[in-house]
Design an enzyme around this catalytic site. Sequence first.
Site, PDB file in Angstrom:
ATOM      1  N   SER A   1       0.872  -1.043  -0.093  1.00 40.46           N
ATOM      2  CA  SER A   1      -0.006  -0.065   0.024  1.00 40.46           C
ATOM      3  C   SER A   1       0.973   1.368  -0.228  1.00 40.46           C
ATOM      4  O   SER A   1       0.436   2.443  -0.478  1.00 40.46           O
ATOM      5  CB  SER A   1      -0.782   0.140   1.368  1.00 40.46           C
ATOM      6  OG  SER A   1      -0.120  -0.234   2.501  1.00 40.46           O
TER       7      SER A   1
ATOM      8  N   GLY B   1      -1.875  -4.271   0.836  1.00 45.33           N
ATOM      9  CA  GLY B   1      -2.217  -5.552   1.712  1.00 45.33           C
ATOM     10  C   GLY B   1      -1.039  -6.569   1.187  1.00 45.33           C
ATOM     11  O   GLY B   1      -1.224  -7.604   1.647  1.00 45.33           O
TER      12      GLY B   1
ATOM     13  N   ASN C   1       3.504  -5.508   5.554  1.00 46.97           N
ATOM     14  CA  ASN C   1       2.303  -6.427   5.930  1.00 46.97           C
ATOM     15  C   ASN C   1       2.558  -7.743   6.832  1.00 46.97           C
ATOM     16  O   ASN C   1       1.965  -8.194   7.634  1.00 46.97           O
ATOM     17  CB  ASN C   1       1.208  -6.711   4.660  1.00 46.97           C
ATOM     18  CG  ASN C   1       0.842  -5.368   4.324  1.00 46.97           C
ATOM     19  OD1 ASN C   1       0.190  -4.628   5.039  1.00 46.97           O
ATOM     20  ND2 ASN C   1       0.876  -5.183   3.096  1.00 46.97           N
TER      21      ASN C   1
ATOM     22  N   ASP D   1      -4.436   6.448  10.038  1.00 47.79           N
ATOM     23  CA  ASP D   1      -4.232   5.338  10.473  1.00 47.79           C
ATOM     24  C   ASP D   1      -2.701   5.176  11.294  1.00 47.79           C
ATOM     25  O   ASP D   1      -2.320   4.309  11.909  1.00 47.79           O
ATOM     26  CB  ASP D   1      -4.522   4.261   9.634  1.00 47.79           C
ATOM     27  CG  ASP D   1      -3.510   4.478   8.521  1.00 47.79           C
ATOM     28  OD1 ASP D   1      -2.745   5.214   8.300  1.00 47.79           O
ATOM     29  OD2 ASP D   1      -3.724   3.871   7.499  1.00 47.79           O
TER      30      ASP D   1
ATOM     31  N   HIS E   1       0.018   5.148   6.925  1.00 44.06           N
ATOM     32  CA  HIS E   1       0.229   5.631   5.450  1.00 44.06           C
ATOM     33  C   HIS E   1       0.352   6.888   5.219  1.00 44.06           C
ATOM     34  O   HIS E   1      -0.370   7.878   5.950  1.00 44.06           O
ATOM     35  CB  HIS E   1      -1.207   5.057   4.540  1.00 44.06           C
ATOM     36  CG  HIS E   1      -1.372   3.471   4.657  1.00 44.06           C
ATOM     37  ND1 HIS E   1      -2.296   2.949   5.753  1.00 44.06           N
ATOM     38  CD2 HIS E   1      -0.714   2.520   3.959  1.00 44.06           C
ATOM     39  CE1 HIS E   1      -1.975   1.592   5.217  1.00 44.06           C
ATOM     40  NE2 HIS E   1      -1.490   1.469   4.392  1.00 44.06           N
TER      41      HIS E   1
END
Length: 214
Positions: free
Chosen positions: A38, A75, A104, A185, A188
Amino acid sequence: MSVTSLQSKWIVRSLLATVLILAILPTRAATLLVMGDSLSAGYGIDPQDGWVNLLAQRLDEQGASHQVINASISGETSRGGLDRLPALLEQHQPDLVLLELGANDGLRGYPVPRITTNLSRMIELSQRAGAEVILLGIQLPPNFGTRYTEPFFQQYAELADQFELRYLPFLLEGVALTDALMQDDGLHPTAAAQPQVLDNVWPLIAAALGELSS
């Protein structure tokens, strides 16, 4: 080797790469394949604002017909990237592979040796296909604990040494600790952060392209 010494080593390499940028203007068209998650797919922002698209724009400005293939998927794990890589290498025959995977896996607590093995196999496949690999490292949030985060981070330096790769210790250097440059979050980067992310990667790419054109 400590995180501080690793970052110092990267700074020296970046300065040397900058000298090459000034001395060598790439003229031969090259194909760059970005294998990421991502962070490279542009999660949470318009993909056109992502650092990979900004990279393509910067290369276009050089006047050579470089092609940037963004095979990043939000992801994605190191295993998923490994599964997809052979077909991508055959299809695109890249000159450079930018490998940005593992985050991830780390967030899911996968064993570090398993992650290292997957990344190692991706490097080997890319090199056998005639591509140079640029390894883009990542750090995990501190709440995962140093017993996990330190070997996770260290694996990128060890892989870079083992395979003699151009290597960026931390993709989000200068971004991750600035709230205004991170999405809610905390994982990112925002659209505003993407030029900094590109600037982190750029010296390595420019140096590699300079060697290809010489």
